[in-house]
Design an enzyme around this catalytic site. Structure first.
Site, short mmCIF file in Angstrom:
data_model
loop_
_atom_site.label_atom_id
_atom_site.label_comp_id
_atom_site.label_asym_id
_atom_site.label_seq_id
_atom_site.Cartn_x
_atom_site.Cartn_y
_atom_site.Cartn_z
N TYR A 1 9.43 -36.05 59.23
CA TYR A 1 10.70 -35.84 58.30
C TYR A 1 11.14 -37.42 58.10
CZ TYR A 1 13.23 -38.06 62.70
OH TYR A 1 13.70 -38.80 63.52
N ARG B 1 6.79 -44.48 53.95
CA ARG B 1 6.76 -44.22 55.49
C ARG B 1 6.54 -42.72 55.60
NH1 ARG B 1 11.48 -45.74 59.38
NH2 ARG B 1 12.56 -43.89 58.18
N ARG C 1 -0.06 -17.89 65.31
CA ARG C 1 0.07 -19.35 66.14
C ARG C 1 -1.28 -19.60 66.86
NH1 ARG C 1 0.37 -20.58 71.56
NH2 ARG C 1 1.62 -22.32 72.11
N HIS D 1 -3.35 -23.74 67.97
CA HIS D 1 -3.07 -25.03 67.84
C HIS D 1 -3.71 -25.74 66.72
CE1 HIS D 1 -1.50 -23.88 71.90
NE2 HIS D 1 -1.26 -25.22 72.13
N LYS E 1 6.80 -40.31 62.07
CA LYS E 1 8.19 -39.94 62.04
C LYS E 1 8.08 -38.29 62.31
CE LYS E 1 12.75 -41.25 60.25
NZ LYS E 1 13.23 -41.17 61.59
N GLU F 1 11.70 -49.78 71.82
CA GLU F 1 12.62 -49.23 71.00
C GLU F 1 13.62 -48.61 71.51
OE1 GLU F 1 11.53 -46.94 67.56
OE2 GLU F 1 10.15 -45.63 68.89
N LEU G 1 8.79 -46.80 66.16
CA LEU G 1 8.84 -46.45 64.61
C LEU G 1 8.90 -47.50 63.95
CD1 LEU G 1 9.07 -43.63 62.95
CD2 LEU G 1 11.48 -44.22 62.77
N1 PDD Z 1 16.11 -42.23 63.49
N2 PDD Z 1 13.27 -45.50 66.20
C1 PDD Z 1 13.51 -44.20 66.06
C2 PDD Z 1 12.86 -43.59 67.34
C3 PDD Z 1 14.47 -43.71 65.35
O1 PDD Z 1 14.40 -42.22 65.40
C4 PDD Z 1 14.76 -44.43 64.26
C5 PDD Z 1 15.67 -43.55 63.17
C6 PDD Z 1 14.43 -45.64 64.17
C7 PDD Z 1 15.30 -46.29 62.99
O2 PDD Z 1 14.60 -46.19 61.68
P1 PDD Z 1 15.41 -46.46 60.29
O3 PDD Z 1 15.82 -47.91 60.41
O4 PDD Z 1 14.34 -46.24 59.29
O5 PDD Z 1 16.50 -45.45 60.30
C8 PDD Z 1 13.70 -46.33 65.14
C9 PDD Z 1 16.81 -41.62 62.35
C10 PDD Z 1 18.07 -42.30 61.67
C11 PDD Z 1 17.16 -40.18 63.02
O6 PDD Z 1 16.19 -39.84 63.60
O7 PDD Z 1 18.07 -39.68 62.64
#
Ligand code: PDD
Length: 289
Positions: free
Chosen positions: A30, A49, A97, A99, A144, A176, A200
């Site tokens: 996503y 990304r 289903r 894997h 992501k 993070e 991320l």
């Molecule tokens: N989340 N790290 C993680 C684990 C995240 O889920 C996000 C963003 C970030 C920051 O990434 P960016 O600056 O590109 O938004 C870092 C989004 C906002 C979400 O899952 O809603």
């Protein structure tokens, strides 16, 4: 209005089959794209990304970049808010289903928008509370992925502790946070962990690093020890929804030293102002084709 597999519809009408691998396995990726004054912010970077996430999980991109831009534009136009968060998700699609990734599936493509409400002026002035938790996620946090159970558990633990965010450490180092990247200030220098499979690659992180560089503000992209996090002069989190936000208490203790402990720091104030200026300048620039 949302988009699902080629059609626009009210969200109540958007339905997917229960065997969708996104539902069964969390087999999808996503993006979350901020939109200011109906203009997507750093769309190209978000789509790049997205491409990297798709490639990492062996999905082919269902749309070319220009088609994504067109689709995002239609979603923005079809929703009432000037500032929006556009959420898009691609799953591998419905299948029996198993894997192993089945071949030849038709991916599910979903796009929606919600109102973007950045942190209030009051929150920017006061800063937010965070707790430190062990990062028990997998070793591909650069993807992501919609499989966010660990992030949800960590964020829920933070919420239950009355905090806005959980800052994560793995083997004695800062990674993070549950849904944001983390910067700290040590001896007047801004520090951020380098991009790796453990975090991320945040688009907001990139914007902040660019601002630091452009304004020759002392900074280093390097590994950050948990002890440095815990003794930081300042801590900031960055994300598309929270922009840049100061963390002013960590595990209940004020962040920083001296009389200003527990308040957003001077560097935060500078970066926050520069970030707002940058955003405004991008939104004023003529829209490119
Ligand atoms: N989340 N790290 C993680 C684990 C995240 O889920 C996000 C963003 C970030 C920051 O990434 P960016 O600056 O590109 O938004 C870092 C989004 C906002 C979400 O899952 O809603």
């Amino acid at each position: 209005m949302v988009y699902l597999n080629g059609e626009f519809m009210p969200i109540e009408q958007a339905k997917i089959p229960v065997l969708d691998r996104g539902f069964i396995f969390g087999d999808g990726v996503y993006e979350v794209i901020p939109v200011y004054s109906r203009r997507p912010f750093r769309l190209g970077e978000h789509l790049t990304r997205l491409q990297a996430s798709l490639e990492a999980v062996g999905l082919s991109n269902p749309l070319a970049a220009a088609k994504w831009a067109e689709l995002v534009g239609k979603i923005i136009a079809g929703n009432p808010w000037e500032d929006q968060t556009v959420y898009l998700q691609i799953t591998r699609g419905p299948a029996k289903r198993d894997h192993t990734f089945p071949k030849g599936l038709k991916p599910t493509v979903f796009v929606m928008a919600s109102e973007l409400v950045p942190p209030s002026a009051e929150l920017v002035r006061s800063g937010a509370a965070a707790i430190v938790l062990p990062d028990f996620r997998w070793l591909r946090c650069d993807i992501k992925s919609t499989s966010l159970l660990a992030n949800c558990m960590l964020r829920t633990a933070a919420t239950q502790a009355g905090c806005a965010e959980a800052i994560l450490v793995r083997e004695g180092e800062l990674t993070e946070a549950s849904a944001s990247n983390v910067f700290i200030v040590k001896d007047g220098t801004v520090l951020a962990p380098p991009k790796s499979r453990l975090i991320l690659p945040g688009i907001t992180y990139d914007v902040v690093v660019e601002i630091l560089r452009a304004n020759t503000i002392a900074h280093q992209i390097r590994r950050v020890a948990e002890s440095e996090l815990r003794s930081a002069e300042e801590i900031w989190i960055t994300s598309s929804s929270r922009e840049v936000l100061a963390i002013t208490t960590l595990d209940g203790a004020p962040v920083g030293h001296g009389g200003d402990a527990g308040k957003p720091g001077a560097l935060f104030a500078r970066i926050h102002a520069l970030y707002q200026e940058y955003k405004a300048s991008v939104m004023r620039a003529p829209a490119h084709a």
